[in-house]
Design a protein around this motif. Structure first.
Motif, PDB file in Angstrom:
ATOM      1  N   GLU A 144       0.156  41.078 -44.882  1.00 27.11           N
ATOM      2  CA  GLU A 144       0.644  41.044 -45.556  1.00 27.11           C
ATOM      3  C   GLU A 144       2.271  39.723 -44.682  1.00 27.11           C
ATOM      4  OE1 GLU A 144       2.421  41.328 -48.750  1.00 27.11           O
ATOM      5  OE2 GLU A 144       0.974  43.105 -49.271  1.00 27.11           O
ATOM      6  N   PRO A 145       2.881  39.320 -45.418  1.00 27.55           N
ATOM      7  CA  PRO A 145       3.276  38.612 -46.337  1.00 27.55           C
ATOM      8  C   PRO A 145       2.777  37.661 -46.858  1.00 27.55           C
ATOM      9  CG  PRO A 145       4.390  37.527 -45.317  1.00 27.55           C
ATOM     10  CD  PRO A 145       3.796  37.951 -43.871  1.00 27.55           C
ATOM     11  N   ARG A 204      12.021  30.056 -46.318  1.00 27.83           N
ATOM     12  CA  ARG A 204      10.168  29.801 -46.866  1.00 27.83           C
ATOM     13  C   ARG A 204       9.405  30.871 -46.523  1.00 27.83           C
ATOM     14  NH1 ARG A 204       7.300  28.512 -42.239  1.00 27.83           N
ATOM     15  NH2 ARG A 204       5.755  27.215 -44.574  1.00 27.83           N
ATOM     16  N   ASP A 205       9.981  31.999 -45.580  1.00 22.99           N
ATOM     17  CA  ASP A 205       8.921  32.707 -44.725  1.00 22.99           C
ATOM     18  C   ASP A 205       9.749  34.174 -45.579  1.00 22.99           C
ATOM     19  OD1 ASP A 205       7.640  35.112 -43.233  1.00 22.99           O
ATOM     20  OD2 ASP A 205       6.903  33.804 -41.690  1.00 22.99           O
ATOM     21  N   PRO A 206       8.998  35.267 -46.195  1.00 23.91           N
ATOM     22  CA  PRO A 206       9.498  36.554 -46.280  1.00 23.91           C
ATOM     23  C   PRO A 206       9.930  37.192 -45.162  1.00 23.91           C
ATOM     24  CG  PRO A 206       7.801  36.120 -47.200  1.00 23.91           C
ATOM     25  CD  PRO A 206       7.688  35.116 -47.319  1.00 23.91           C
ATOM     26  N   ARG A 207       9.423  37.314 -43.749  1.00 25.38           N
ATOM     27  CA  ARG A 207       9.624  37.560 -42.715  1.00 25.38           C
ATOM     28  C   ARG A 207      10.849  37.547 -42.150  1.00 25.38           C
ATOM     29  NH1 ARG A 207       2.693  36.574 -40.724  1.00 25.38           N
ATOM     30  NH2 ARG A 207       4.309  34.040 -41.561  1.00 25.38           N
ATOM     31  N   GLY A 208      11.542  36.055 -42.876  1.00 27.76           N
ATOM     32  CA  GLY A 208      12.825  35.774 -42.389  1.00 27.76           C
ATOM     33  C   GLY A 208      12.401  34.176 -41.532  1.00 27.76           C
ATOM     34  N   HIS A 209      13.631  33.497 -40.778  1.00 31.53           N
ATOM     35  CA  HIS A 209      13.689  32.301 -41.072  1.00 31.53           C
ATOM     36  C   HIS A 209      12.585  32.256 -40.217  1.00 31.53           C
ATOM     37  CE1 HIS A 209      16.087  28.303 -40.410  1.00 31.53           C
ATOM     38  NE2 HIS A 209      15.220  28.535 -40.528  1.00 31.53           N
ATOM     39  N   THR A 210      11.534  30.805 -40.186  1.00 26.85           N
ATOM     40  CA  THR A 210      10.654  30.088 -39.303  1.00 26.85           C
ATOM     41  C   THR A 210      10.513  28.910 -40.450  1.00 26.85           C
ATOM     42  OG1 THR A 210       9.022  30.701 -41.549  1.00 26.85           O
ATOM     43  CG2 THR A 210       9.111  32.406 -39.803  1.00 26.85           C
ATOM     44  N   VAL A 211      10.230  28.150 -38.685  1.00 25.92           N
ATOM     45  CA  VAL A 211       9.932  26.696 -38.716  1.00 25.92           C
ATOM     46  C   VAL A 211       8.798  26.019 -38.482  1.00 25.92           C
ATOM     47  CG1 VAL A 211      10.574  24.371 -37.888  1.00 25.92           C
ATOM     48  CG2 VAL A 211      12.772  25.673 -37.961  1.00 25.92           C
ATOM     49  N   THR A 212       7.881  25.154 -39.893  1.00 29.75           N
ATOM     50  CA  THR A 212       6.738  25.235 -39.100  1.00 29.75           C
ATOM     51  C   THR A 212       6.220  23.366 -39.308  1.00 29.75           C
ATOM     52  OG1 THR A 212       4.403  25.525 -39.790  1.00 29.75           O
ATOM     53  CG2 THR A 212       5.495  25.287 -41.512  1.00 29.75           C
ATOM     54  N   VAL A 213       6.038  23.665 -38.499  1.00 24.46           N
ATOM     55  CA  VAL A 213       5.279  21.857 -37.590  1.00 24.46           C
ATOM     56  C   VAL A 213       3.740  22.067 -38.168  1.00 24.46           C
ATOM     57  CG1 VAL A 213       4.356  19.943 -36.247  1.00 24.46           C
ATOM     58  CG2 VAL A 213       6.368  21.476 -35.784  1.00 24.46           C
ATOM     59  N   ALA A 214       2.969  21.075 -39.333  1.00 25.03           N
ATOM     60  CA  ALA A 214       2.268  20.602 -39.966  1.00 25.03           C
ATOM     61  C   ALA A 214       1.561  19.622 -39.641  1.00 25.03           C
ATOM     62  CB  ALA A 214       2.245  20.660 -41.836  1.00 25.03           C
ATOM     63  N   PHE A 215       0.083  20.140 -39.401  1.00 25.28           N
ATOM     64  CA  PHE A 215      -0.338  18.962 -39.723  1.00 25.28           C
ATOM     65  C   PHE A 215      -1.697  18.177 -39.892  1.00 25.28           C
ATOM     66  CE2 PHE A 215       1.081  20.268 -35.007  1.00 25.28           C
ATOM     67  CZ  PHE A 215       1.430  19.094 -34.295  1.00 25.28           C
ATOM     68  N   LEU A 216      -2.776  17.870 -40.154  1.00 21.96           N
ATOM     69  CA  LEU A 216      -3.530  16.804 -40.621  1.00 21.96           C
ATOM     70  C   LEU A 216      -4.840  16.600 -39.577  1.00 21.96           C
ATOM     71  CD1 LEU A 216      -5.009  15.938 -43.130  1.00 21.96           C
ATOM     72  CD2 LEU A 216      -4.603  13.587 -43.087  1.00 21.96           C
ATOM     73  N   GLU A 250     -18.728  25.938 -37.371  1.00 23.15           N
ATOM     74  CA  GLU A 250     -19.196  26.603 -38.406  1.00 23.15           C
ATOM     75  C   GLU A 250     -18.075  27.392 -38.848  1.00 23.15           C
ATOM     76  OE1 GLU A 250     -21.884  30.846 -38.738  1.00 23.15           O
ATOM     77  OE2 GLU A 250     -22.517  28.720 -37.070  1.00 23.15           O
ATOM     78  N   LEU A 251     -17.614  27.657 -39.765  1.00 19.92           N
ATOM     79  CA  LEU A 251     -16.664  28.520 -40.640  1.00 19.92           C
ATOM     80  C   LEU A 251     -17.425  29.541 -40.545  1.00 19.92           C
ATOM     81  CD1 LEU A 251     -14.831  26.517 -42.197  1.00 19.92           C
ATOM     82  CD2 LEU A 251     -15.770  27.558 -44.347  1.00 19.92           C
ATOM     83  N   LYS A 252     -15.878  30.507 -39.879  1.00 21.59           N
ATOM     84  CA  LYS A 252     -15.970  31.840 -39.880  1.00 21.59           C
ATOM     85  C   LYS A 252     -14.708  32.493 -39.850  1.00 21.59           C
ATOM     86  CE  LYS A 252     -17.937  35.757 -37.090  1.00 21.59           C
ATOM     87  NZ  LYS A 252     -18.439  36.410 -35.868  1.00 21.59           N
ATOM     88  N   ALA A 253     -14.687  32.976 -41.377  1.00 19.76           N
ATOM     89  CA  ALA A 253     -13.242  34.531 -40.854  1.00 19.76           C
ATOM     90  C   ALA A 253     -13.012  34.790 -39.942  1.00 19.76           C
ATOM     91  CB  ALA A 253     -13.350  34.726 -42.337  1.00 19.76           C
ATOM     92  N   GLY A 254     -11.599  34.651 -39.403  1.00 19.49           N
ATOM     93  CA  GLY A 254     -11.654  35.637 -38.365  1.00 19.49           C
ATOM     94  C   GLY A 254      -9.769  35.744 -37.896  1.00 19.49           C
ATOM     95  N   ASP A 255      -9.313  36.780 -36.835  1.00 14.94           N
ATOM     96  CA  ASP A 255      -8.021  36.953 -37.656  1.00 14.94           C
ATOM     97  C   ASP A 255      -7.055  37.674 -38.617  1.00 14.94           C
ATOM     98  OD1 ASP A 255      -5.952  37.346 -35.207  1.00 14.94           O
ATOM     99  OD2 ASP A 255      -4.941  35.324 -35.574  1.00 14.94           O
ATOM    100  N   ASP A 256      -6.447  36.712 -38.510  1.00 11.47           N
ATOM    101  CA  ASP A 256      -4.743  36.970 -39.815  1.00 11.47           C
ATOM    102  C   ASP A 256      -6.013  36.844 -41.224  1.00 11.47           C
ATOM    103  OD1 ASP A 256      -3.573  38.152 -38.153  1.00 11.47           O
ATOM    104  OD2 ASP A 256      -2.214  35.952 -38.281  1.00 11.47           O
ATOM    105  N   ALA A 257      -7.723  35.943 -41.316  1.00 12.95           N
ATOM    106  CA  ALA A 257      -7.636  35.992 -42.458  1.00 12.95           C
ATOM    107  C   ALA A 257      -8.880  36.687 -43.287  1.00 12.95           C
ATOM    108  CB  ALA A 257      -8.668  33.918 -42.088  1.00 12.95           C
ATOM    109  N   ARG A 258      -8.547  37.131 -44.300  1.00 15.02           N
ATOM    110  CA  ARG A 258      -9.944  37.976 -44.844  1.00 15.02           C
ATOM    111  C   ARG A 258     -11.124  36.784 -44.402  1.00 15.02           C
ATOM    112  NH1 ARG A 258      -9.183  42.398 -46.691  1.00 15.02           N
ATOM    113  NH2 ARG A 258      -7.083  42.920 -47.141  1.00 15.02           N
ATOM    114  N   GLU A 259     -11.150  36.039 -45.095  1.00 14.03           N
ATOM    115  CA  GLU A 259     -11.645  34.779 -45.680  1.00 14.03           C
ATOM    116  C   GLU A 259     -11.389  33.464 -45.624  1.00 14.03           C
ATOM    117  OE1 GLU A 259     -14.238  36.894 -49.874  1.00 14.03           O
ATOM    118  OE2 GLU A 259     -11.956  36.912 -50.403  1.00 14.03           O
ATOM    119  N   VAL A 260     -12.522  32.890 -45.128  1.00 11.05           N
ATOM    120  CA  VAL A 260     -12.465  31.492 -45.866  1.00 11.05           C
ATOM    121  C   VAL A 260     -12.645  30.703 -46.417  1.00 11.05           C
ATOM    122  CG1 VAL A 260     -13.563  30.986 -43.498  1.00 11.05           C
ATOM    123  CG2 VAL A 260     -11.884  29.259 -43.149  1.00 11.05           C
TER     124      VAL A 260
END
Length: 167
Positions: free
Chosen positions: A62-63, A111-123, A129-139
């Motif tokens: 969550e969230p 933008r985030d229900p946990r509180g005020h967050t500011v994100t910097v987004a990159f292309l 090799e693709l492999k899910a890890g950490d906070d990702a259940r699947e990728v």
């Protein structure tokens, strides 16, 4: 949830309060004034181009547990946003990414229900090799047109749309 530098928890994990709240209580008890300042969380998000598609994760926590999202997360103390996006992308997708363009800064307080967050987004360009890890259940890698139609967590749909306009 407000962000505090130190949160006090009971042995069962229940949150009791924060160090900041305790200092404020003690100050008031002694007739002193203490100000409690809220912190804004700084995050990064990666729009990763990989195998002619867009990389999305399915969130483990969550969230937005089990929702599709862009790989990303919180910037650690002493880390640049560029270092953070590379680290977060690797932790969640297994890919080595190279940020190629700043997509934007997204700062709506809700933008985030946990509180005020500011994100910097990159292309980014992803390799490895693709492999899910950490906070990702699947990728997953989705064709661009499919990725644009998916309901994404947070404001990631807007970020993805903005990134693809830059391409």
């Amino acid at each position: 949830m407000e962000r505090h530098l130190l949160v006090v928890k009971a042995p069962d994990g229940a949150e009791i309060g924060s160090f900041a709240e305790e200092v404020k209580r003690l100050a008031e008890e002694h007739g002193l004034k203490a100000e409690l300042h809220r912190c804004v969380g700084l995050t990064v998000d990666a729009v990763i181009i990989y195998n002619n598609g867009i990389v999305l994760i399915r969130r483990k926590n969550e969230p937005f547990k089990d929702h599709y999202a862009l790989p990303g997360g919180f910037v650690e103390y002493g880390e640049t946003v560029e270092q953070a996006v590379v680290r977060e992308a690797r932790e969640e997708t297994g890919l080595n990414v190279r940020p190629i363009k700043l997509v934007g800064v997204y700062s709506k307080p809700n933008r985030d229900p946990r509180g005020h967050t500011v994100t910097v987004a990159f292309l980014c360009i992803g390799e490895g090799e693709l492999k899910a890890g950490d906070d990702a259940r699947e990728v997953f890698v989705f064709p661009v047109d499919e990725a644009l139609k998916l309901p994404l967590a947070f404001d990631h749909g807007k970020i993805l749309h903005d990134a693809l306009e830059l391409r």
